[in-house]
Design an enzyme around this catalytic site. Structure first.
Site, PDB file in Angstrom:
ATOM      1  N   ASP A 113       0.808  -1.223   0.000  1.00 34.56           N
ATOM      2  CA  ASP A 113       0.000   0.000   0.000  1.00 34.56           C
ATOM      3  C   ASP A 113       0.841   1.273   0.000  1.00 34.56           C
ATOM      4  O   ASP A 113       0.349   2.342   0.333  1.00 34.56           O
ATOM      5  CB  ASP A 113      -0.952   0.006   1.201  1.00 34.56           C
ATOM      6  CG  ASP A 113      -0.225  -0.065   2.537  1.00 34.56           C
ATOM      7  OD1 ASP A 113       1.001  -0.285   2.537  1.00 34.56           O
ATOM      8  OD2 ASP A 113      -0.878   0.089   3.582  1.00 34.56           O
ATOM      9  N   GLU A 114       2.105   1.160  -0.402  1.00 31.64           N
ATOM     10  CA  GLU A 114       2.982   2.336  -0.442  1.00 31.64           C
ATOM     11  C   GLU A 114       3.878   2.292  -1.670  1.00 31.64           C
ATOM     12  O   GLU A 114       4.301   1.218  -2.113  1.00 31.64           O
ATOM     13  CB  GLU A 114       3.896   2.383   0.788  1.00 31.64           C
ATOM     14  CG  GLU A 114       3.213   2.571   2.118  1.00 31.64           C
ATOM     15  CD  GLU A 114       4.234   2.572   3.242  1.00 31.64           C
ATOM     16  OE1 GLU A 114       4.914   3.592   3.422  1.00 31.64           O
ATOM     17  OE2 GLU A 114       4.350   1.535   3.924  1.00 31.64           O
TER      18      GLU A 114
END
Length: 420
Positions: A113-114
């Site tokens: 998620d990054e």
């Protein structure tokens, strides 16, 4: 250069860090409107599960990632538990990462998620860094119904720090001229790379902010932390020269590993060995798929008290990607320590890697092992993981432990782990 591009004075590099907000929980809320606006915790399917992540509504009650369920329920009695759908998370993550390439070819997936983006060369197409961030946020919102927080800065260290400053759905810019003031205001615990133990040691030296760290004697930092002292000093000054590494280059990984939280605490050696064999097969299978072999086996263990953990490693005589040899190395490491508690988590990793050619081994015995591994891999690729496996593993619980997506996960390449 037009006036828009002059609005934000940057140096040679402009780095963006994109952090999806409460990603797993947000995906669940988007897919099920009944969950929107409610305290949600995403958990695993096993009895030993913990909170993988939670919605911001749950965080308002004090629920945190890593909490035991009883503790989370105590904080928020109305907490809604949702079993995570790993395949859905990886699918959406891959699509979001693909979308980022519309803005720059320099995209580095940092976790599921990054991501970091080097947008230094994108201003002539999209305008200011803020405009690029706004466009990206809008596209993610329109296509997936999700929000993200974005940090923009002269380097990756500061960009990640900036993305944490306004959550959820934030946009923070740290200009070069603002770095010193930002460091003075930032507690050392907020800086990526400084854990609780390091924070405690730094605090004992009177260092509480990143500004304090940057002004502290480099000589004393080296005496206290060794070679890491120099890196800490640079962090305190907000200096980070590391490049954004695109997907193709980041696949040149230094290690391949798997770990699992067990369904129940293990004490008996024969039970532990079964899980070690399973982990060794998972590691070996990924390495064979991408033509990589390694020489250093690492065993990781976490005890039932949840806090005590250790790792041991040894270097094998030859490079290998055969599961049986990885397993034997892990067993040797296990037998080298005296276990003082039941085991909650096990991990096996192979490092010191190199790419293999397709040439078969010279000796017949080694050729048979290679052919057997290839045949098992082909069957498992067609019919699913562990369709063909070692007889020893037939007694392992069908659920085979509880897996959480590793931060090392990537949308493609050797770091992509098949999930369920």
């Amino acid at each position: 250069m037009d006036e828009q591009q002059k609005e934000i004075p940057f140096g040679d590099r402009i780095i963006m860090h994109v952090d999806m907000n409460a990603f797993f929980a947000s995906v669940e809320q988007q897919n099920d409107p009944r969950l929107r606006g409610k305290p949600v915790a995403v958990v695993g399917s096993s009895k030993r599960t913990i909170v993988t992540t939670c919605s911001y509504e749950a965080r308002a009650f004090g629920v945190k990632t890593g909490m035991a369920l009883w503790e989370a329920k105590r904080c928020c009695p109305n907490l809604i538990l949702v079993v995570g759908k790993n395949r859905e998370y990886t699918r959406i993550s891959s699509l979001i990462m693909k979308l980022m390439y519309d803005f720059t070819p320099l995209v580095e997936t940092f976790s599921i998620d990054e991501a970091f983006l080097d947008i230094s060369g994108s201003l002539s197409l999209f305008g200011t860094p803020e405009n690029i961030a706004s466009l990206l946020k809008a596209r993610i919102g329109d296509q997936f119904g999700l929000t993200c927080s974005i940090g923009i800065a002269p380097n990756k260290l500061l960009a990640k720090l900036a993305s944490d400053m306004q959550k959820p759905d934030g946009l923070t810019v740290i200009k070069p001229a603002e770095v010193a003031l930002t460091m003075d205001r930032t507690p050392i615990r907020d800086m990526c790379g400084i854990g609780k133990k390091t924070e405690k040691r730094l605090t004992m030296l009177g260092i509480r902010t990143c500004g304090d760290l940057g002004r502290f004697s480099v000589k004393l930092l080296r005496q206290k932390f060794g070679m890491v002292g120099e890196a800490l000093h640079r962090m305190g000054l907000g200096i980070d020269d590391s490049p954004v590494v695109p997907q193709e280059e980041s696949d040149l990984v230094k290690s391949v590993g798997h770990s699992m939280t067990l369904e129940k605490d293990l004490e008996k050696r024969e039970d532990i060995l079964r899980y070690l064999l399973q982990l060794a097969e998972m590691v070996g299978r990924r390495m064979r798929r991408y033509g990589v072999a390694g020489k250093t086996v690492c065993l990781s263990v976490r005890y039932a008290d949840f806090f005590t953990n250790f790792s041991r490693q040894l270097t094998l005589p030859e490079y290998t990607n055969l599961s049986a040899e990885i397993y034997r190395g892990a067993v040797t490491l296990l037998d080298s320590v005296e276990l003082t508690q039941p085991i909650r988590l096990l991990g096996v990793k192979l490092s010191n890697l190199r790419h293999q050619d397709e040439q078969l081994p010279l000796f017949e015995g080694e050729r048979k092992k290679a052919h057997l591994a290839k045949a098992m891999d082909e069957v498992n690729s067609r019919f699913g993981e562990f369709s063909v496996t070692y007889g020893t593993l037939l007694t392992v619980d069908e659920k085979r432990g509880s897996f959480v997506i590793s931060p090392a996960w990537r949308p493609q390449g050797i770091r992509k782990v098949d999930v369920e």
